[in-house]
Enzyme design. Structure first.
Site, PDB file in Angstrom:
ATOM      1  N   ALA A  90      -4.294   7.306  -4.813  1.00  0.00           N
ATOM      2  CA  ALA A  90      -2.800   7.028  -5.220  1.00  0.00           C
ATOM      3  C   ALA A  90      -2.882   5.390  -5.224  1.00  0.00           C
ATOM      4  O   ALA A  90      -2.795   4.728  -4.243  1.00  0.00           O
ATOM      5  CB  ALA A  90      -1.916   7.562  -3.879  1.00  0.00           C
ATOM      6  N   ALA A  92       0.824  -1.208   0.014  1.00  0.00           N
ATOM      7  CA  ALA A  92       0.081  -0.064  -0.040  1.00  0.00           C
ATOM      8  C   ALA A  92       1.035   1.257  -0.112  1.00  0.00           C
ATOM      9  O   ALA A  92       2.082   1.324  -0.357  1.00  0.00           O
ATOM     10  CB  ALA A  92      -0.886  -0.098   1.174  1.00  0.00           C
ATOM     11  N   ASN A  93       0.135   2.442   0.297  1.00  0.00           N
ATOM     12  CA  ASN A  93       0.977   3.608   0.146  1.00  0.00           C
ATOM     13  C   ASN A  93       0.353   4.525   1.402  1.00  0.00           C
ATOM     14  O   ASN A  93      -0.780   4.048   2.089  1.00  0.00           O
ATOM     15  CB  ASN A  93       0.944   4.607  -1.208  1.00  0.00           C
ATOM     16  CG  ASN A  93      -0.407   4.668  -1.525  1.00  0.00           C
ATOM     17  OD1 ASN A  93      -0.985   5.249  -0.746  1.00  0.00           O
ATOM     18  ND2 ASN A  93      -0.714   4.245  -2.686  1.00  0.00           N
ATOM     19  N   ARG A  94       0.859   5.518   1.792  1.00  0.00           N
ATOM     20  CA  ARG A  94       0.541   6.510   2.808  1.00  0.00           C
ATOM     21  C   ARG A  94      -0.724   7.495   2.373  1.00  0.00           C
ATOM     22  O   ARG A  94      -1.081   8.330   3.431  1.00  0.00           O
ATOM     23  CB  ARG A  94       1.729   7.187   3.184  1.00  0.00           C
ATOM     24  CG  ARG A  94       2.797   6.447   3.811  1.00  0.00           C
ATOM     25  CD  ARG A  94       4.091   7.521   4.069  1.00  0.00           C
ATOM     26  NE  ARG A  94       5.338   6.552   4.283  1.00  0.00           N
ATOM     27  CZ  ARG A  94       5.536   5.926   5.473  1.00  0.00           C
ATOM     28  NH1 ARG A  94       4.659   6.061   6.476  1.00  0.00           N
ATOM     29  NH2 ARG A  94       6.560   5.350   5.880  1.00  0.00           N
ATOM     30  N   SER A  95      -1.306   7.085   1.431  1.00  0.00           N
ATOM     31  CA  SER A  95      -2.631   8.149   1.024  1.00  0.00           C
ATOM     32  C   SER A  95      -3.689   8.135   2.090  1.00  0.00           C
ATOM     33  O   SER A  95      -4.010   6.907   2.546  1.00  0.00           O
ATOM     34  CB  SER A  95      -3.163   7.741  -0.264  1.00  0.00           C
ATOM     35  OG  SER A  95      -4.334   8.434  -0.588  1.00  0.00           O
TER      36      SER A  95
END
Length: 404
Positions: A277, A211-214
């Site tokens: 994102a 995943a990412n930090r969005s």
């Protein structure tokens, strides 16, 4: 913040719960948008906040008593029930909702609510078990069946050290809901706006993912702004810890492939804004069981490229939205990378920002964006994400008006 509620008159009924303290902030938020606010405080509300505090913030006398000699000389409760554009009940406690559902008129608040033909918006607030109780569910069904609008409640910590649904919606959410309900028109009336928001989760195995930090804050703010501008809005959201925007059709997804399928299902749209994102890669063969340590050897994860949602929609021959907007979250060479992305993806506009950790954009409440088109770059000052969203929707409304 624009004066979207300029000239609108809101009658705010404050119920008797600890969330009444938020109603004081709600007064300020509504007035920031140009509304005038008059308050009714129930007897319970006065145990938590004072009529003087509500009057000081609203700039108008607050009302508390059904048998007030001065007000009732000219049938004051009927005048209150007519002399507004909308009634907001916040907090709407379990008791107040029950009395509304039963048609009670035993104090000023319930008498006004029974005597009015105005639109009513309630923001419930109560203990999670009270919210889940069958009686509360019946009362809610009665109220919504009678045409009363609902915002919240949200999930979170309670005053009683419990956790769950029952927290009153935040003042900004309630103000957004009021704005959406009172929007008789707007620059995007009759338009369908499709928005993606948040991250995607790409499974490694049943318990792990890429995943990412969005946080989804910017995408969700854009959805609220689009609804406030009068558009019909579809929000395709990855996993976020945010309430659904009021008046918006929300489709919850997990992976990039899920998001693309949901986007294609939501078409046709006039404007498509891809603020999510999306993870660029996924594990090619995700494990069906939890991957275990095996004595030191690291598992080999083979990656596959995810579908490019922005490019897929921007390059459609049939059914392409009139405006396709992408986001470019960069950590270096922000404008140069955004210009290359604009050409590569085939979209009409790129909203670029610097998401380096030092800027605090991901998960934060403020953003500095650059609007990149084939004709140039427009750099905006640092704004709240809500203001970026509002300004962006106004910009897109102007752009689509000149499109053939």
């Amino acid at each position: 913040m624009t004066m979207a509620l300029s000239g609108k008159r809101i009658l705010l009924v404050i119920g008797g719960g600890i969330a009444a303290y938020k109603s004081l902030d709600l007064i300020r938020r509504l007035r920031e948008r140009g509304a005038s606010v008059r308050c009714i405080l129930t007897a319970g509300a006065q145990e938590f906040v004072t009529p003087l505090a509500a009057s000081a913030l609203s700039g108008q006398r607050s009302h508390t008593d059904l048998f007030d000699r001065e007000d009732e000389a000219d049938i004051g409760h009927i005048r209150l029930a007519r002399d507004a554009d909308m009634i907001v009940v916040a907090p709407a406690t379990a008791n107040l909702m029950a009395r509304m559902a039963g048609g009670h008129a035993d104090d000023l608040a319930t008498t006004v609510l029974l005597a009015t033909t105005l639109p009513i918006l309630i923001a419930p607030a109560m203990n999670v078990r009270m919210w889940q109780h069958a009686a509360s569910r019946r009362n809610l069904a009665t109220l919504t069946g009678d045409g009363i609008h609902l915002v919240g409640p949200n999930e979170g910590a309670m005053a009683e050290a419990e956790f769950g649904f029952g927290r009153m919606a935040e003042p900004l959410e309630i103000a957004d809901a009021v704005e959406g309900l009172l929007a008789a028109g707007g620059p995007l009336v009759g338009r369908h706006v499709l928005i993606t928001s948040g991250p995607t989760h790409e499974p490694i195995d049943p318990v792990r993912y890429i995943a990412n930090r969005s946080s989804g804050k910017q995408g969700h703010a854009i959805a609220r702004a689009a609804a406030a501008a009068g558009a019909r809005v579809t929000l395709v959201s990855g996993p976020v810890n945010l309430p659904d925007p009021f008046g918006v059709a929300v489709v919850q997804v997990e992976s990039a492939r899920d998001m693309l399928a949901a986007v294609e299902q939501a078409l046709p749209a006039d404007i498509a804004i891809f603020a999510a994102a999306v993870a660029d890669w996924r594990v090619a063969n995700a494990g069906t069981q939890k991957i275990k340590k095996n004595g030191g050897a690291l598992p080999a994860l083979s990656l596959a490229e995810n579908p490019d949602i922005l490019a897929t929609i921007a390059h459609r021959n049939a059914g392409r939205p009139q405006l396709v907007v992408g986001f470019a979250a960069e950590t270096q060479n922000v404008i140069d990378n955004a210009q290359k992305k604009l050409a590569r993806k085939g979209c009409d506009l790129i909203v670029a920002n610097d998401v380096s950790p030092a800027n605090g954009v991901m998960g934060g409440d403020r953003n500095t964006v650059h609007l990149v088109t084939a004709s140039g770059v427009d750099t905006w000052p640092t704004l709240s994400k809500a203001d970026v969203a509002e300004k962006l929707m106004a910009h897109l409304a102007r752009m689509i008006e000149v499109r053939p």
